[in-house]
Enzyme design. Structure first.
Site, PDB file in Angstrom:
ATOM      1  N   ASP A  25      29.405  17.785  -9.927  1.00 46.15           N
ATOM      2  CA  ASP A  25      28.409  17.519  -8.902  1.00 46.15           C
ATOM      3  C   ASP A  25      28.855  17.858  -7.483  1.00 46.15           C
ATOM      4  O   ASP A  25      28.156  18.559  -6.750  1.00 46.15           O
ATOM      5  CB  ASP A  25      27.997  16.045  -8.942  1.00 46.15           C
ATOM      6  CG  ASP A  25      27.367  15.645 -10.258  1.00 46.15           C
ATOM      7  OD1 ASP A  25      27.351  16.466 -11.194  1.00 46.15           O
ATOM      8  OD2 ASP A  25      26.885  14.507 -10.356  1.00 46.15           O
ATOM      9  N   GLU A  59      36.017   7.194 -16.928  1.00 38.88           N
ATOM     10  CA  GLU A  59      35.195   8.369 -16.643  1.00 38.88           C
ATOM     11  C   GLU A  59      36.056   9.539 -16.160  1.00 38.88           C
ATOM     12  O   GLU A  59      35.884  10.669 -16.578  1.00 38.88           O
ATOM     13  CB  GLU A  59      34.159   7.998 -15.580  1.00 38.88           C
ATOM     14  CG  GLU A  59      33.196   9.097 -15.207  1.00 38.88           C
ATOM     15  CD  GLU A  59      32.209   8.661 -14.128  1.00 38.88           C
ATOM     16  OE1 GLU A  59      31.357   9.494 -13.751  1.00 38.88           O
ATOM     17  OE2 GLU A  59      32.282   7.502 -13.659  1.00 38.88           O
TER      18      GLU A  59
END
Length: 454
Positions: free
Chosen positions: A183, A418
């Site tokens: 992102d 994550e």
């Protein structure tokens, strides 16, 4: 961290058995009736490339669930073939996640499915995931699931080749940083500078990520303001792709995204004979994608692949892990293989020639390297897994073994986070993360020849 890595990988039992149990428990806890959420804390819906990576690991322990994972995602495929990057769970209340279905407004777009989704896509790793899932647990049921999925995978590839080849040279472009999967990568800084954005815009929204994760680890409000502006541009045009070059503010050819598209065609060439299809067109398209990648995105001066900003026509100079992803292509020419492996082993990404540290998402030697902030430095299991797959594809088993040790060591050190600090191994982002658990299971499984070779 090296001592932890060594202890975790000494043999098939002991530490690895405990890690196996942790990974299975994580996936079971994240299962949501027909799909796996990336995490219960921060990502309560279904994400596209997450589901693909999750299916790879599920195939080793819950094979029927792996096929349900992929089937549920592709039920939300749009009429034009795009696979949305988020499929929203309608059971959750409005405002449970930003940006939620009310922000995307997919119901107003032509060809959108009944289920609320985003209008963007993510790297097409799904055909590769389906092929690997079948290889991990072949059965009549798996073959039937593969047969049902095949035409949808073909439609996904057709969408990329016909609707997203804005440059006209055989590569798909991404229309938002979120479509790359990375992102807030430094790779998008230059293209994003041309997108107007005011951090004050975010006062109208409630970000959920910074409620769960320290703001210093996440994209900034200015990043999000620009993300919102790019989505608004696409949404106002009904998520149509005709005329993108005339009006859309962000158009980039991404090496990871297109390497995934090429790997998908190689995987479909393997799948096609099993389901009554013709592998020839897939092989031809795979060759064209690889040729275009080398022609358009390989920079001989740096020896790596770099995104091309279609707004300026220039390659983006930031050296990120995106540039290593074309290793997953079995037909990548030897000169590019050697150059990319050298880049992976350089001080920017690896350590000497042993790969005994996980790859960071960005050049460790860059002055703006941030080891804690999302895709601006931390290590991620999925891109490390892709590079390892590429190393195996090109017979670099020694380097792949080192990378495996470092990846297993991350989870042994910090659990199924994550993402991770690339040097200390500290866990960052959401805990109990789906693709980390799933790809750990794939690493712990018996070694096999990569399905993408040949």
């Amino acid at each position: 961290m090296s001592a932890v890595v060594s202890g975790a990988t000494d043999g098939p039992g002991g530490g690895e058995e405990e890690l196996h149990r942790l990974a299975v428990a994580t996936l079971d806890a994240n299962w949501e009736h027909d799909h796996t959420v990336p995490s219960r804390t921060l990502y309560p819906h279904q994400w596209s490339w997450d589901s693909a990576f999750i299916a790879v690991g599920l195939a080793h322990v819950r094979p029927a669930r792996a096929w349900r994972e992929l089937a549920s995602l592709f039920r939300a495929q749009w009429a034009d073939g795009r696979v949305p990057h988020i499929v929203f769970n309608p059971r959750l209340p409005v405002g449970a996640y930003f940006p939620g279905p009310e922000f995307w407004g997919s119901a107003r777009a032509d060809g959108a499915p009944a289920a609320p989704t985003s209008g963007l896509i993510q790297p097409p790793v799904h055909a590769l995931a389906a092929w690997l899932a079948y290889g991990a647990a072949p059965s009549e049921a798996a073959l039937a699931a593969l047969r049902r999925l095949y035409p949808r995978l073909v439609a996904q590839q057709r969408y990329l080749a016909t609707r997203r080849d804005v440059g006209g040279d055989g590569l798909a472009c991404v229309v938002h940083p979120w479509e790359s999967g990375l992102d807030n990568s430094p790779a998008w800084d230059a293209p994003m500078d041309a997108v107007p954005g005011d951090p004050a815009v975010m006062r109208a929204y409630r970000r959920h990520d910074t409620a769960h994760v320290h703001a210093a680890h996440r994209p900034t409000d200015l990043d999000y303001a620009r993300y919102v502006a790019i989505v608004a541009s696409y949404r106002e045009h009904g998520y149509r792709d005709d005329g993108l070059a005339r009006w859309h503010p962000f158009l980039v050819e991404c090496p990871l995204f297109n390497a995934a598209a090429g790997a998908a065609e190689h995987a479909l060439a393997r799948i096609a004979p099993l389901v009554g299809g013709d592998p020839g067109p897939h092989r031809e398209r795979a060759a064209r994608i690889t040729e275009a990648l080398v022609l358009r995105l390989y920079d001989p001066g740096t020896g790596t692949f770099q995104p091309r900003d279609l707004r300026t026509g220039r390659l983006v100079p930031a050296r990120t892990v995106l540039g290593l992803a074309p290793l997953i292509l079995p037909d990548l020419p030897a000169a590019q293989v050697d150059a990319v492996v050298a880049e992976a082993c350089s001080a920017r990404f690896g350590l000497a020639r042993r790969m005994d540290r996980p790859l960071p998402s960005y050049d460790r030697t860059a002055p703006d390297f941030e080891p804690l902030r999302y895709w601006r430095g931390p290590s991620w299991m999925n891109v490390n897994w892709l590079v390892r797959y590429g190393l195996l594809t090109h017979d670099r088993a020694d380097l792949a073994a080192g990378l495996r040790r470092s990846m297993v060591g991350l989870v042994a050190t910090a659990g199924c986070h994550e993402y991770f600090h690339p040097d200390t191994g500290a866990g960052l982002g959401s805990p109990s993360f789906g693709w980390t658990a799933s790809l750990l299971l794939d690493l712990l499984a018996e070694e096999r020849e990569p399905a993408g070779t040949g």
